[in-house]
Write a protein that holds these residues in place. Structure first.
Motif, PDB file in Angstrom:
ATOM      1  N   CYS A 372      37.689  15.668  62.212  1.00 22.94           N
ATOM      2  CA  CYS A 372      37.343  14.495  61.579  1.00 22.94           C
ATOM      3  C   CYS A 372      37.075  14.795  60.043  1.00 22.94           C
ATOM      4  O   CYS A 372      36.606  13.801  59.329  1.00 22.94           O
ATOM      5  CB  CYS A 372      35.985  13.731  61.918  1.00 22.94           C
ATOM      6  SG  CYS A 372      36.144  13.344  63.966  1.00 22.94           S
ATOM      7  N   ILE A 374      34.459  16.666  59.049  1.00 18.94           N
ATOM      8  CA  ILE A 374      33.011  16.340  58.812  1.00 18.94           C
ATOM      9  C   ILE A 374      32.603  17.943  58.779  1.00 18.94           C
ATOM     10  O   ILE A 374      32.566  18.686  59.497  1.00 18.94           O
ATOM     11  CB  ILE A 374      32.528  15.884  59.911  1.00 18.94           C
ATOM     12  CG1 ILE A 374      32.949  14.380  60.221  1.00 18.94           C
ATOM     13  CG2 ILE A 374      30.786  15.949  59.945  1.00 18.94           C
ATOM     14  CD1 ILE A 374      32.267  13.763  61.618  1.00 18.94           C
ATOM     15  N   ARG A 394      27.946  10.306  58.465  1.00 20.42           N
ATOM     16  CA  ARG A 394      29.242  10.648  59.542  1.00 20.42           C
ATOM     17  C   ARG A 394      28.961  10.622  60.761  1.00 20.42           C
ATOM     18  O   ARG A 394      29.553  11.245  61.681  1.00 20.42           O
ATOM     19  CB  ARG A 394      29.935  11.884  59.216  1.00 20.42           C
ATOM     20  CG  ARG A 394      30.235  11.947  57.626  1.00 20.42           C
ATOM     21  CD  ARG A 394      31.262  11.255  57.111  1.00 20.42           C
ATOM     22  NE  ARG A 394      32.540  11.096  57.880  1.00 20.42           N
ATOM     23  CZ  ARG A 394      33.647  12.109  57.592  1.00 20.42           C
ATOM     24  NH1 ARG A 394      33.556  12.818  56.508  1.00 20.42           N
ATOM     25  NH2 ARG A 394      34.613  12.212  57.976  1.00 20.42           N
ATOM     26  N   GLU A 397      30.656   8.615  63.889  1.00 27.65           N
ATOM     27  CA  GLU A 397      31.960   9.139  63.960  1.00 27.65           C
ATOM     28  C   GLU A 397      31.767  10.625  64.735  1.00 27.65           C
ATOM     29  O   GLU A 397      32.643  10.825  65.686  1.00 27.65           O
ATOM     30  CB  GLU A 397      32.585   9.621  62.499  1.00 27.65           C
ATOM     31  CG  GLU A 397      33.819   9.414  62.469  1.00 27.65           C
ATOM     32  CD  GLU A 397      34.213   9.636  60.985  1.00 27.65           C
ATOM     33  OE1 GLU A 397      35.355  10.283  60.661  1.00 27.65           O
ATOM     34  OE2 GLU A 397      33.443   9.476  60.104  1.00 27.65           O
ATOM     35  N   ALA A 398      30.806  11.231  64.275  1.00 28.91           N
ATOM     36  CA  ALA A 398      30.730  12.779  64.962  1.00 28.91           C
ATOM     37  C   ALA A 398      30.345  12.526  66.609  1.00 28.91           C
ATOM     38  O   ALA A 398      31.106  13.111  67.252  1.00 28.91           O
ATOM     39  CB  ALA A 398      29.709  13.352  64.033  1.00 28.91           C
ATOM     40  N   ARG A 400      30.829  10.042  68.528  1.00 25.79           N
ATOM     41  CA  ARG A 400      32.319   9.752  69.109  1.00 25.79           C
ATOM     42  C   ARG A 400      33.182  10.723  69.346  1.00 25.79           C
ATOM     43  O   ARG A 400      33.740  10.757  70.580  1.00 25.79           O
ATOM     44  CB  ARG A 400      32.620   8.499  68.392  1.00 25.79           C
ATOM     45  CG  ARG A 400      31.845   7.122  68.572  1.00 25.79           C
ATOM     46  CD  ARG A 400      32.243   6.019  68.209  1.00 25.79           C
ATOM     47  NE  ARG A 400      31.481   4.812  67.957  1.00 25.79           N
ATOM     48  CZ  ARG A 400      31.592   3.913  67.240  1.00 25.79           C
ATOM     49  NH1 ARG A 400      32.266   3.738  66.423  1.00 25.79           N
ATOM     50  NH2 ARG A 400      30.700   2.874  67.462  1.00 25.79           N
ATOM     51  N   ALA A 401      33.166  11.410  68.068  1.00 21.36           N
ATOM     52  CA  ALA A 401      34.617  12.507  68.549  1.00 21.36           C
ATOM     53  C   ALA A 401      34.034  13.649  69.580  1.00 21.36           C
ATOM     54  O   ALA A 401      35.020  14.077  70.400  1.00 21.36           O
ATOM     55  CB  ALA A 401      34.777  12.994  67.200  1.00 21.36           C
TER      56      ALA A 401
END
Ligand code: ADP
Ligand code: ASP
Ligand code: MG
Length: 445
Positions: A372, A374, A394, A397-398, A400-401
């Motif tokens: 991602c 990050i 972030r 997003e983190a 979820r990933a």
């Protein structure tokens, strides 16, 4: 006849309608033949609103007065709930933390329960009443002026479990606004799964790493006294998550490497730039913070120039105002070049007892973040968790990933991680954090 402790969080008692629903549930439990002790939090956002009012006056209000202020929230709830239960015709009494025998040490705003004296609660139960005790608050032991204390955010959970332990309750039910403990915060990960059961050890780690559904101290108490906890929704009757000592009978043969992903945005980073590289420096800085009861989490020391190092650590954002005062004073005495503060960081973590036996789990987590784009600022590990400090913007997003990587994909994360490299990482001489057995790594470069 069973003895059940039921704790209702702020959202469960937020308004009159919800208070009535809680009253009905409590009365139903009582009429089913159980003795019931109820613990309640302040209504809705009351605690946040009170904190905001104090901070409008000053960024760093005296902690004793904060306790006087915050304890009022729970006192409103106990009285209103008692009125609602009385309306249903069931004998009831509300008690403050002090009346309920919740004794604490004298550390204002983060007091710890030192003793529960359950005589009054037992007497009221014996008289056939439903007993409501204010969560989150206690009183210092005699000889110390009976000071009102509070137990830190989420402290009503701990009141409930401590009472359940003292009363040898059959079950401690934690009613909240989600249906149980999930593999990640269900508010930010739509695919998060509810866990039917979780061990005390993993729950403690998840709670400590940001899963606010239970206060870590509550889980600690439950583990020590063997109190089973049922985390469930106050808005439905569906079964939630049981927190207990798990055996092979519960887990079966199936090996679970990662149990959950957590995130914590209540994090601040402090960097002391250019501190002298000599013995005793870390002890001075962290000793001064400890004296102020400020918990330090991640610690990394990096050396750029000879005889001088940069010292980075993270603390709870709530403690930053006080920590800043302490650190700036010590930094000046030590002749440090600068002190930098950053409130735009967050911590994402994976937790799982299965991690110990699976090399490559950390690498797979770093890879999920790398994919991602990050950046990882600091890494810390223990036998059953890996945490990364990242930019706060972030964090969703983190999480979820990482959740996708470990808890949604069918591909074995351990196998995946071993076949790829996670980028350069350098092990630093950490100055030792409060978490024993924690390894520290900082990204090279
Ligand atoms: P209460 O007011 O009932 O004490 P909290 O807000 O303290 O409720 O805790 C419940 C919240 O915990 C949920 O709304 C959810 O957003 C959050 N949460 C974070 N991580 C998890 C998780 N792994 N499982 C369930 N809830 C979680
Ligand atoms: N009212 C307190 C808080 O908001 C305690 C609790 O809800 O458990 O943190
Ligand atoms: Mg809570």
């Amino acid at each position: 006849m069973a003895l059940i402790v039921q704790k209702f969080g702020g959202s469960s008692v937020a308004n009159t309608e919800r208070l009535r629903r809680v009253a009905e549930r409590v009365v139903r439990t009582r009429r089913a033949g159980n003795q019931v002790v109820v613990v309640v939090s302040a209504q809705g956002d009351t605690t946040d609103d009170l904190i905001r009012k104090a901070k409008e006056l000053t960024p760093n209000p005296p902690r004793r007065e904060m306790d006087m202020l915050l304890a009022t929230g729970e006192q409103v709830s106990i009285a209103l709930l008692a009125i609602a239960i009385d309306c249903l015709g069931e004998p009831v009494v509300s008690l403050t933390g002090a009346q309920g025998g919740i004794y604490t040490d004298n550390v204002h705003t983060k007091a710890r329960i030192t003793r529960v004296s359950a005589d009054r609660v037992l007497r009221e139960l014996g008289a056939g009443k439903i007993v409501i005790v204010a969560g989150f608050q206690g009183i210092t032991v005699s000889g110390e002026d009976y000071e009102i204390t509070t137990l830190g955010r989420g402290g009503s959970d701990t009141t409930a479990v401590a009472l359940a332990a003292a009363l040898k309750a059959d079950m401690c039910e934690i009613y909240t606004d989600v249906t149980g403990v999930f593999t990640a915060d269900p508010r930010i990960v739509p695919n998060a799964r509810k866990l039917a059961a979780i061990s005390y050890g993993e729950m403690l780690e998840m709670a400590s790493l940001g899963a606010v559904v239970l206060q870590p101290r509550a889980v600690e108490f439950a583990a020590v006294y063997g109190v089973p906890i049922h985390v469930r929704s106050s808005f439905s009757d569906e079964p939630g998550t049981i927190v207990k000592e798990l055996t092979v009978m519960d887990t079966g043969e199936k090996e679970v490497v990662v149990t959950g992903v957590t995130h914590d945005t209540n994090v601040a980073k402090v960097v002391l730039v250019g501190v002298p590289d000599r013995p005793g420096v870390a002890a001075r800085i962290f000793g001064a913070l400890a004296a102020e009861r400020i918990n330090v989490d991640m610690i990394v020391q990096t050396t750029k120039e000879e005889k001088s190092t940069d010292l980075l650590f993270t603390i709870s954002r709530d403690d930053l105002a006080r920590a800043s005062q302490v650190v700036r004073k010590v930094a000046q005495e030590l002749g440090a070049k600068d002190v930098l503060e950053d409130q735009t960081v967050a911590k994402v973590s994976i937790v799982g007892a299965g991690m110990m036996m699976n090399p490559g789990v950390a690498a797979a987590m770093f890879e999920a973040l790398a994919e991602c784009g990050i950046n990882i600022q600091v890494i810390s590990t223990s036998e059953i968790k890996v945490s990364c400090l990242i930019d706060e913007s972030r964090v969703v997003e983190a999480v979820r990933a990482i959740h996708r990587r470990f808890l949604e994909d069918t591909l074995s994360p351990a196998d995946e991680g071993q076949t790829r490299t996670a980028g350069e990482a350098e092990v630093n001489a950490g100055a030792g954090s409060g978490n024993s057995g924690t390894g520290m790594i900082s990204r090279a470069g």
